[in-house]
Write an enzyme that holds these catalytic residues in place. Structure first.
Site, short mmCIF file in Angstrom:
data_model
loop_
_atom_site.label_atom_id
_atom_site.label_comp_id
_atom_site.label_asym_id
_atom_site.label_seq_id
_atom_site.Cartn_x
_atom_site.Cartn_y
_atom_site.Cartn_z
N ASN A 221 42.97 30.09 39.81
CA ASN A 221 42.91 31.65 39.88
C ASN A 221 42.47 31.98 41.22
O ASN A 221 41.26 31.94 41.68
CB ASN A 221 41.94 32.01 38.93
CG ASN A 221 41.97 33.44 38.52
OD1 ASN A 221 41.77 33.98 39.51
ND2 ASN A 221 41.94 33.79 37.34
N ARG B 293 44.35 43.33 36.71
CA ARG B 293 43.50 44.35 35.84
C ARG B 293 44.06 45.57 36.00
O ARG B 293 44.49 46.20 37.00
CB ARG B 293 42.14 44.01 36.44
CG ARG B 293 41.43 42.57 36.27
CD ARG B 293 39.95 42.59 36.47
NE ARG B 293 39.23 43.25 35.23
CZ ARG B 293 38.62 42.49 34.25
NH1 ARG B 293 38.59 41.27 34.44
NH2 ARG B 293 38.08 43.04 33.63
N GLU C 163 47.75 36.66 34.11
CA GLU C 163 46.84 37.36 32.95
C GLU C 163 46.93 38.89 32.94
O GLU C 163 46.79 39.31 33.95
CB GLU C 163 45.29 36.88 33.16
CG GLU C 163 45.16 35.26 33.41
CD GLU C 163 43.81 35.09 33.95
OE1 GLU C 163 42.90 35.82 34.02
OE2 GLU C 163 43.50 33.81 34.06
N HIS D 53 45.11 37.61 37.86
CA HIS D 53 44.79 38.75 36.76
C HIS D 53 44.86 39.93 37.16
O HIS D 53 44.38 40.35 38.34
CB HIS D 53 43.34 38.36 36.37
CG HIS D 53 42.96 39.22 35.15
ND1 HIS D 53 41.73 39.08 34.25
CD2 HIS D 53 43.61 40.31 34.68
CE1 HIS D 53 41.71 40.10 33.41
NE2 HIS D 53 42.89 40.58 33.42
N GLU E 213 45.21 29.58 25.42
CA GLU E 213 44.57 29.18 26.63
C GLU E 213 42.86 29.39 25.54
O GLU E 213 42.66 30.51 25.38
CB GLU E 213 44.26 30.06 27.96
CG GLU E 213 43.30 29.62 28.61
CD GLU E 213 43.17 30.38 29.97
OE1 GLU E 213 44.31 31.07 30.28
OE2 GLU E 213 42.45 30.39 30.88
N HIS F 125 39.75 36.03 43.17
CA HIS F 125 38.42 36.34 44.05
C HIS F 125 38.90 36.18 45.70
O HIS F 125 37.94 36.79 46.39
CB HIS F 125 37.29 35.49 43.69
CG HIS F 125 36.96 35.95 42.17
ND1 HIS F 125 36.60 37.19 42.20
CD2 HIS F 125 36.66 35.28 41.24
CE1 HIS F 125 36.43 37.44 40.78
NE2 HIS F 125 36.41 36.31 40.15
N ARG G 299 41.00 45.93 40.41
CA ARG G 299 39.77 45.80 41.36
C ARG G 299 40.06 44.55 42.23
O ARG G 299 39.09 44.48 43.26
CB ARG G 299 38.53 45.41 40.45
CG ARG G 299 38.54 44.07 39.68
CD ARG G 299 37.13 43.84 39.16
NE ARG G 299 37.01 44.70 37.76
CZ ARG G 299 36.24 44.35 36.58
NH1 ARG G 299 35.48 43.26 36.89
NH2 ARG G 299 36.08 45.17 35.76
N THR H 13 36.16 38.83 32.33
CA THR H 13 36.66 38.61 30.82
C THR H 13 35.59 38.39 29.91
O THR H 13 35.07 37.11 30.24
CB THR H 13 37.94 37.76 30.92
OG1 THR H 13 38.85 38.48 31.90
CG2 THR H 13 38.50 37.99 29.49
N GLY I 51 39.05 29.40 38.61
CA GLY I 51 38.96 30.28 39.66
C GLY I 51 37.75 30.39 40.40
O GLY I 51 37.54 29.91 41.60
N HIS J 33 37.61 29.35 31.93
CA HIS J 33 36.76 30.43 32.00
C HIS J 33 35.25 29.80 32.35
O HIS J 33 34.85 29.17 31.29
CB HIS J 33 36.57 31.63 31.00
CG HIS J 33 35.85 32.88 31.46
ND1 HIS J 33 34.73 33.07 31.76
CD2 HIS J 33 36.91 34.03 31.85
CE1 HIS J 33 34.59 34.20 32.13
NE2 HIS J 33 35.84 34.95 32.35
#
Ligand code: PXP
Length: 281
Positions: free
Chosen positions: A36, A74, A99, A72, A180, A39, A78, A130, A251, A229
Site C-alpha cells: 500500500n 479516500r 480500496e 486507497h 480482507e 503514504h 488526503r 481506517t 503500507g 492493517h
C-alpha cells in the site's frame, strides 16, 4: 510441511516469473504481498509537490517482488488523487487493488479505471486511518448492489471486514469474491512489549484465534482470504502462519522502513518476514 524448494519458488513474485502464471501457483506457498503506497502520496501532498512519485514507488515495489500495489482513494483525497489512480492503472504491470468507500462517486471511478480488485472499506470523515472493518450486515443493500456492479465490470470484489463470523457470512451472501480480514485489533495488542507477557499476551492470542477462525470460515465459504492493517515486520509472522490467508496489504510500516533502507529493501524485508512466518505453519 512445505519443502525448501516450495519456499524458493514462493519468493519469486510475478515481476520475476512473468504475468500469466496461474494464481494458485503461488497461493499454496507464501502469501502474496501487495504494498500500500498511500503514504508515498502523503509525503507528496504535504507540499503539493511532484515528489515523491507514486509511479516510481510502485515500480520499485514491483522490482522488489511485490505481488501488487494497493492504494486507497479516500473521499477527502488526503493522499492518493484521482490522477494517481489513472496513471497507476496504466503503469502497474502486476496487480492493482483499490480500496474505496461504497459510494456512487467511487464506483463510477472504479468502473472507469478498472483496477484488478476493489476493496470496499468503511470510511469516516475525521478518522486518522481506517477504523475497523466495514459493517456489511448494517449496509447490506448498498454493499450487495456495489459488489454486483464491481463484478459486472470484471473487477474482483473484496470486502474489508472484521474477523467476525456474521460479517463473513454476510460477505458471502452479498456475492463478494474475497474478504480482507482487518488485523487492526491484533496489531494493537502487539505494540511495544504488550504481547509478550501477561494480559497483553492473552489478548494477542485471542485476536490471533479470531483471525484464524475467520480465515478458516471464509475459506470454507469459498472466499479468497486477504488480511491487513497495522501489520509490521515484528507482528506479521503469526498472521502469515495462517495458511488460509493468501494475500497481505501492508503500507505504513513498509513506507516507514523505506526512509531508512529504501523502498526495495523495505519490501524485500517484509517478504522475508512473511515467508519466515509461513515456515512456522
Ligand atoms: N487494508 C486496508 C483495507 C486499509 O484500509 C489499509 C490502510 O489504508 C491497509 C490494509 C494497510 O494498513 P497499514 O498502512 O497499517 O499497513
Amino acid at each position: 510441511m512445505r519443502s525448501g524448494n516450495d519456499l524458493v519458488l514462493a519468493s519469486d513474485g510475478p515481476s520475476q516469473l512473468g504475468i500469466g502464471i496461474p494464481e494458485d501457483y503461488y497461493s499454496p506457498m507464501t502469501a502474496r504481498l501487495n504494498v500500500n503506497i498511500d503514504h508515498v502520496a502523503t509525503v507528496r501532498q504535504a507540499r503539493r509537490a511532484p515528489e515523491p512519485s507514486v509511479v516510481a514507488a510502485a515500480m520499485a515495489c514491483e522490482q522488489a517482488g511485490a505481488y501488487g500495489i494497493t492504494i486507497h482513494l479516500r473521499g477527502d483525497r488526503r493522499h492518493i488523487q484521482d490522477l494517481d489512480l489513472q496513471v497507476l492503472r496504466q503503469s502497474v504491470a502486476t496487480y492493482l487493488n483499490v480500496e474505496m468507500a461504497a459510494t456512487e462517486e467511487m464506483l463510477g471511478i472504479a468502473l472507469h479505471t478498472k483496477p484488478d480488485a476493489v476493496t470496499l472499506v468503511a470510511e469516516k470523515a475525521d478518522e486518522i486511518t481506517t477504523e475497523g472493518g466495514l459493517d456489511v450486515k448494517a449496509n447490506i443493500s448498498i454493499v450487495r448492489a456495489t459488489v454486483a456492479r464491481i463484478r459486472q465490470g470484471g473487477i474482483l470484489a473484496s470486502l474489508f471486514i472484521d474477523p467476525d463470523p456474521l460479517q463473513i457470512e454476510v460477505a458471502r451472501e452479498v456475492g463478494a469474491q474475497q474478504v480482507e480480514l482487518c488485523t487492526a485489533a491484533y496489531a494493537e495488542t502487539t505494540l511495544g512489549a504488550r504481547a509478550i507477557h501477561g494480559e497483553g499476551s492473552v489478548k494477542a492470542s485471542q485476536e490471533l484465534r479470531r483471525l484464524r477462525d475467520g480465515a478458516a470460515l471464509a475459506k470454507q465459504y469459498g472466499l479468497h482470504v486477504a488480511a491487513g492493517h497495522g501489520l509490521t515486520y515484528r507482528n506479521v509472522g503469526p498472521v502469515a502462519a495462517i495458511s488460509e490467508i493468501t494475500e497481505f496489504n501492508i503500507g505504513h510500516n513498509i513506507v516507514s522502513r523505506a526512509i531508512f533502507v529504501g523502498l526495495e529493501g523495505a519490501v524485500a524485508e517484509m517478504r522475508t518476514a512473511i515467508r519466515q512466518g509461513a515456515i512456522c505453519k
